[in-house]
Structure formats: C-alpha cells, structure tokens
Write an enzyme that holds these catalytic residues in place. Structure first.
Site, PDB file in Angstrom:
ATOM      1  N   ARG A  71     104.539  29.333  66.528  1.00 16.21           N
ATOM      2  CA  ARG A  71     103.084  29.501  66.552  1.00 16.21           C
ATOM      3  C   ARG A  71     102.594  30.053  65.219  1.00 16.21           C
ATOM      4  O   ARG A  71     103.152  31.037  64.707  1.00 16.21           O
ATOM      5  CB  ARG A  71     102.691  30.457  67.674  1.00 16.21           C
ATOM      6  CG  ARG A  71     101.185  30.561  67.860  1.00 16.21           C
ATOM      7  CD  ARG A  71     100.810  31.393  69.077  1.00 16.21           C
ATOM      8  NE  ARG A  71      99.584  30.894  69.663  1.00 16.21           N
ATOM      9  CZ  ARG A  71      98.554  31.656  70.052  1.00 16.21           C
ATOM     10  NH1 ARG A  71      98.619  32.959  69.959  1.00 16.21           N
ATOM     11  NH2 ARG A  71      97.477  31.118  70.572  1.00 16.21           N
ATOM     12  N   GLY A  82     103.881  37.923  74.356  1.00 25.00           N
ATOM     13  CA  GLY A  82     104.844  38.259  73.327  1.00 25.00           C
ATOM     14  C   GLY A  82     105.937  39.160  73.896  1.00 25.00           C
ATOM     15  O   GLY A  82     105.653  40.148  74.575  1.00 25.00           O
ATOM     16  N   GLN A 109     107.855  33.725  74.413  1.00 26.73           N
ATOM     17  CA  GLN A 109     107.385  33.944  73.041  1.00 26.73           C
ATOM     18  C   GLN A 109     108.106  35.149  72.443  1.00 26.73           C
ATOM     19  O   GLN A 109     108.006  36.264  72.963  1.00 26.73           O
ATOM     20  CB  GLN A 109     105.874  34.171  72.981  1.00 26.73           C
ATOM     21  CG  GLN A 109     105.409  34.032  71.519  1.00 26.73           C
ATOM     22  CD  GLN A 109     104.077  34.663  71.227  1.00 26.73           C
ATOM     23  OE1 GLN A 109     103.850  35.820  71.575  1.00 26.73           O
ATOM     24  NE2 GLN A 109     103.198  33.924  70.578  1.00 26.73           N
ATOM     25  N   ARG A 152      92.431  33.074  77.490  1.00 32.46           N
ATOM     26  CA  ARG A 152      91.548  33.877  78.332  1.00 32.46           C
ATOM     27  C   ARG A 152      91.163  33.169  79.625  1.00 32.46           C
ATOM     28  O   ARG A 152      91.012  33.818  80.659  1.00 32.46           O
ATOM     29  CB  ARG A 152      90.329  34.306  77.509  1.00 32.46           C
ATOM     30  CG  ARG A 152      90.708  35.382  76.489  1.00 32.46           C
ATOM     31  CD  ARG A 152      89.656  35.578  75.418  1.00 32.46           C
ATOM     32  NE  ARG A 152      89.732  34.569  74.375  1.00 32.46           N
ATOM     33  CZ  ARG A 152      88.959  34.552  73.284  1.00 32.46           C
ATOM     34  NH1 ARG A 152      88.034  35.483  73.126  1.00 32.46           N
ATOM     35  NH2 ARG A 152      89.096  33.614  72.367  1.00 32.46           N
ATOM     36  N   THR A 166      98.938  39.058  75.838  1.00 31.66           N
ATOM     37  CA  THR A 166      99.410  40.424  76.063  1.00 31.66           C
ATOM     38  C   THR A 166      98.735  40.966  77.313  1.00 31.66           C
ATOM     39  O   THR A 166      97.518  40.970  77.404  1.00 31.66           O
ATOM     40  CB  THR A 166      99.020  41.324  74.865  1.00 31.66           C
ATOM     41  OG1 THR A 166      99.721  40.883  73.721  1.00 31.66           O
ATOM     42  CG2 THR A 166      99.373  42.789  75.144  1.00 31.66           C
ATOM     43  N   HIS A 201     106.759  33.783  67.449  1.00 29.90           N
ATOM     44  CA  HIS A 201     105.403  34.221  67.105  1.00 29.90           C
ATOM     45  C   HIS A 201     105.307  34.345  65.586  1.00 29.90           C
ATOM     46  O   HIS A 201     105.703  35.348  65.011  1.00 29.90           O
ATOM     47  CB  HIS A 201     105.104  35.559  67.778  1.00 29.90           C
ATOM     48  CG  HIS A 201     103.645  35.927  67.777  1.00 29.90           C
ATOM     49  ND1 HIS A 201     102.741  35.361  66.907  1.00 29.90           N
ATOM     50  CD2 HIS A 201     102.937  36.790  68.548  1.00 29.90           C
ATOM     51  CE1 HIS A 201     101.531  35.876  67.135  1.00 29.90           C
ATOM     52  NE2 HIS A 201     101.628  36.743  68.133  1.00 29.90           N
ATOM     53  N   GLY A 202     104.773  33.312  64.978  1.00 29.19           N
ATOM     54  CA  GLY A 202     104.627  33.304  63.518  1.00 29.19           C
ATOM     55  C   GLY A 202     103.173  33.449  63.104  1.00 29.19           C
ATOM     56  O   GLY A 202     102.810  33.142  61.976  1.00 29.19           O
ATOM     57  N   TYR A 210     101.852  39.173  62.233  1.00 29.08           N
ATOM     58  CA  TYR A 210     103.087  39.863  62.627  1.00 29.08           C
ATOM     59  C   TYR A 210     104.195  39.499  61.628  1.00 29.08           C
ATOM     60  O   TYR A 210     103.917  38.889  60.599  1.00 29.08           O
ATOM     61  CB  TYR A 210     103.439  39.532  64.085  1.00 29.08           C
ATOM     62  CG  TYR A 210     102.363  40.070  65.013  1.00 29.08           C
ATOM     63  CD1 TYR A 210     102.171  41.446  65.148  1.00 29.08           C
ATOM     64  CD2 TYR A 210     101.501  39.217  65.697  1.00 29.08           C
ATOM     65  CE1 TYR A 210     101.157  41.957  65.957  1.00 29.08           C
ATOM     66  CE2 TYR A 210     100.479  39.724  66.505  1.00 29.08           C
ATOM     67  CZ  TYR A 210     100.316  41.094  66.637  1.00 29.08           C
ATOM     68  OH  TYR A 210      99.315  41.609  67.410  1.00 29.08           O
ATOM     69  N   PRO A 240      99.931  32.319  75.087  1.00 30.42           N
ATOM     70  CA  PRO A 240     100.497  33.661  75.239  1.00 30.42           C
ATOM     71  C   PRO A 240      99.414  34.737  75.310  1.00 30.42           C
ATOM     72  O   PRO A 240      98.451  34.702  74.541  1.00 30.42           O
ATOM     73  CB  PRO A 240     101.346  33.832  73.974  1.00 30.42           C
ATOM     74  CG  PRO A 240     100.821  32.832  72.993  1.00 30.42           C
ATOM     75  CD  PRO A 240     100.306  31.692  73.809  1.00 30.42           C
TER      76      PRO A 240
HETATM   77  C1  PHB Z   1      97.082  41.734  71.395  1.00 30.91           C
HETATM   78  O1  PHB Z   1      97.848  42.376  72.117  1.00 30.91           O
HETATM   79  O2  PHB Z   1      95.872  41.967  71.331  1.00 30.91           O
HETATM   80  C2  PHB Z   1      97.634  40.635  70.612  1.00 30.91           C
HETATM   81  C3  PHB Z   1      98.967  40.360  70.676  1.00 30.91           C
HETATM   82  C4  PHB Z   1      99.483  39.310  69.964  1.00 30.91           C
HETATM   83  C5  PHB Z   1      98.661  38.553  69.194  1.00 30.91           C
HETATM   84  C6  PHB Z   1      97.322  38.822  69.116  1.00 30.91           C
HETATM   85  C7  PHB Z   1      96.809  39.871  69.827  1.00 30.91           C
HETATM   86  O3  PHB Z   1      99.149  37.544  68.515  1.00 30.91           O
END
Ligand code: PHB
Length: 426
Positions: free
Chosen positions: A231, A60, A102, A325, A29, A179-180, A184, A27
């Site tokens: 996760r 997410g 997610q 990435r 963002t 998303h665990g 968050y 995942p």
């Molecule tokens: C982020 O947007 O940088 C981000 C989002 C979710 C994550 C970690 C980083 O779990």
C-alpha cells in the site's frame, strides 16, 4: 444497477483467490487489541460481520514491539498472537470471506515512551516529524529525533517482517499487505524528506526504494510473491511526508514492484491524510498513471462514493476499490451498495475507544429485519429474549458474553433455530 455493474463482477487475485465482486474493506485502526498487541475476542465478530467484502485488509498489525506506537494495536510476532488471529481468520472464512494481514512498522511515528528500550524510535535518518504531535491517550508529546537505523538494525527489521508474514500465513490469512503509505517506516525510506542516508538505502530514488524491495523480496521468498501486496500513498504529505519529486519517485517504485511481480498494489487517493479527509494537495501524483504501470491487481481507496468507484473501475485502470469508513458503520456495505439501501453514518463514539459498542453493534439490513421479526415472534417480550441469552451465556456458547447486543441476538436467533431443530435444548 444491471448485472454489468462494474462493482459486481467477479475477480481473481494472482494467488488464485476468487473474489465475488470488487469492493474491498480497507485497513482501519480500531484499537481493540490489548496494549501488548494481543487480538481480543471482540475482534472475531467484527471481522466476521464484514466477511461479505470482496477482500478484507486487516487493520495495521505491527511486526515487532519496536514497530508500534499506539494503544490497542495488534501484533503478529509471538505464537500467542498467531493463535488468536487464527480464530479470527477462521471465523471470516466460515462466513465465506477472505482476509489479508496488513503488516506495519511505524518508524519515527513512535516514541521513546513506548519503545521496548525506552529510547527514541528507529527511522532511516535522525530527522524528527515537524508540525504534528505524537498522541497516545491521554498524553501528547513532541516527536523526537529518531535513532538512525544501522545496516544491522535494517536486517533485523526485515527479519521481523518476514517472521510476521510467515506468522500471518500460519494464522490463516490469505496473504499480506505491506503498509508502505502514510509516512510510516517504508514511506520514510522512500521519501527524501525523511531519508538523507548516504549508504545504499539513501540518496537516489533507486536507493530509497531498496528497503521496500528487500522486504517484498524476502517475504516473497518465504510465502510466495503471489500473496504479497503493497500500500502506498503517493500524494499524501500527512505526518511530514515530503519528497521534492514524488512523481518520479512513485513511478520508479511502482515500476520496480511490477517487475517483481507483486500480487497487488493498493493506492491511497489524494485528499486523504491518514484517517481523515483533507483538501487535495499540490504536488499530486496521478494514481491512474501509476495504476497504468502495474500489470497485476490495483486497488484504489480514499473518499470514494459508489459512483466514483464505478468510474475508476471503468476508466482508470483499477481492478478493485477500497472503502474504509463505509465499512465501519455498514458491515454489509456491498449489499447496501448493490441494492441502493441507504448507508449508515459512523459515530465518533466507539471509533477507537475499545469495547463492543460502535464496533460490532452496527447492524446489517438483514440484522434489522431479523431483529424486528424476532421481537415480533416473541411479542416484544425482551425479558424472555434476555433470559434466553443469559442461559446461552451460562452454557458458554460462542462469544455471546463478549458481543454487542445485536450480535447476541443474531447468534441467539441462530441458536434458537438450532434448538427448534432439536440439536440441543434450551
Ligand atoms: C490511524 O490510526 O489513524 C492510522 C493508522 C494507519 C494509517 C493511517 C492512520 O495508515
């Protein structure tokens, strides 16, 4: 690598979904939705370009406006969002891919400035995040003391998760991941540093994992536990995530998820802080040990090289490996790893800013070759090519107007071929 390369063995998920190999898109963002959580058209080619992943785990997706914190993050809580996501999952499936949604609630990582009622965000306990700032372009704020969730509010959030999960299935996703991780909401319940409740959701490890278990169970009843994953980031202290006994905590959580027959467990490796690489912390939990407690699918993600990924698959109880990435700048990452082609580096520009550039403009190896051939065929007459594209746009074909240049050209090439077949005329 030979045909017994561990990365390129097929695999079947609990849902019966067949994966052609082991390389999952983690995942990410990317902030291309509207500020009120609507997926946009540029997200369609983005995900479709990455359909050669064994499985795509979406960025997410927030389960409610209250669960959101940042710009450009999509949601799955209203019918319009379902309709837009459906177009994306359809395109992924048409390209031969598989995608799970997610589901995300950020809890105390949100801020009153974006809460629907303008009050501080909700969290297990009124304990603010210390040592970090809330950043939403262009402003930074101190994190606030969050509002302590009541039982009623907890039940409401569980209902939000369930609705979002049902919406995900209606939108054509092949399952959901909760998303665990990364401090968050679910992580805030699990870890003692953010949870000092004295009711059934706090105190003992059993109590602190109750919220996660109730979300998993409620979603499982609605969409089938075979389509639900979780996760976790057992070793991360990013965003003030803290527990004095992580090892015991996560052993318990994974044991419970295993008993519940969760479809997959997705573990973030040590040395990852949110979206960044950091020094590995003390107080680490062994992901190999946790993976050993879980009978169904284990995915491990974070700073992997192809070499390390192969080792994990062979020797450390993982079934699938995630790359985040790497997929940003290499839409054809599996093919590149398979053939040993060099990997493109991601540029900072376009990472989160929105728009097509740096999002759908990273070419595949095939794009590059086709692009060269295409130019050759038109003898480099870019004006001719652009004229064709303009004509195609006027006809309102596909998403050309919204796509990056390379994607335009790829589509254009496909359409030109169709024109040559007499399917329509230029
Ligand atoms: C982020 O947007 O940088 C981000 C989002 C979710 C994550 C970690 C980083 O779990």
């Amino acid at each position: 690598m030979s045909s017994n390369d561990p990365l390129f063995q097929p695999y079947q998920l609990a849902s019966g979904l067949e994966l052609p190999h082991r390389i999952v898109m983690a995942p990410l963002t990317r902030s291309r939705a509207t500020d009120d959580g609507m997926p946009t058209d540029v997200m369609r080619p983005y995900y479709a370009q990455r359909a050669s992943a064994a499985l795509i785990i979406s960025e997410g997706i927030v389960v409610s406006p209250q669960g959101a914190a940042y710009r450009g993050v999509p949601g799955l809580f209203i019918p319009e969002q379902v309709r837009e996501w459906k177009k994306i999952t359809d395109e992924v499936h048409r390209n031969g891919g598989r995608i799970v949604a997610q589901l995300w609630h950020v809890g105390r990582q949100s801020h009153s400035s974006v809460q629907p009622d303008g009050l501080p965000p909700w969290a297990p306990s009124p304990i603010p995040i210390v040592g970090y700032e809330y950043y939403r372009k262009p402003v930074r704020h101190q994190f606030e003391v969050p509002r302590e969730l009541t039982q009623e509010k907890i039940s409401e959030i569980i209902r939000d998760y369930v609705l979002a999960a049902k919406n995900a299935i209606a939108a054509g996703f092949d399952g959901v991941e909760l998303h665990g991780a990364n401090a968050y909401l679910i992580d805030q319940f699990l870890n003692a540093g953010s949870n000092n409740r004295t009711d059934r959701y706090g105190g003992t490890i059993e109590n602190r994992s109750r919220f996660l278990e109730e979300v998993v169970e409620s979603i499982g009843i609605e969409i089938g536990i075979n389509r639900v994953g979780v996760r976790l980031s057992p070793s991360s202290n990013w965003m003030d995530s803290y527990d004095p006994n992580r090892s015991e905590l996560y052993h318990h959580v994974v044991t419970r998820l295993n008993e519940m027959q969760l479809a997959f467990l997705h573990l973030v490796e040590p040395g990852v802080a949110g979206s960044r690489t950091v020094e590995e912390t003390e107080n680490q939990v062994s992901n190999a040990a946790l993976a050993g407690l879980f009978d169904r699918t284990v995915i491990r993600t974070g700073n992997l090289t192809p070499h390390k990924a192969r080792e994990i698959l062979q020797y450390e109880s993982a079934d699938l490996v995630g790359f985040g990435r790497g997929f940003i700048s290499n839409p054809d990452l599996p093919e590149r790893i398979k053939t040993g082609e060099p990997l493109a580096e991601a540029r900072k520009e376009g990472m989160y800013q929105g728009g097509a550039e740096g999002y759908i403009t990273y070419p595949t190896i095939e794009d590059e070759n086709r692009w060269k051939a295409f130019l050759k065929n038109t003898e480099g007459d870019t004006e001719l090519i652009l004229t064709h594209i303009e004509r195609l746009k006027k006809r309102g074909t596909a998403d050309l107007a919204l796509s990056g240049q390379l994607y335009d050209l790829r589509q254009a090439e496909r359409l030109l071929a169709a024109a040559a077949e007499g399917e329509w005329s230029l």
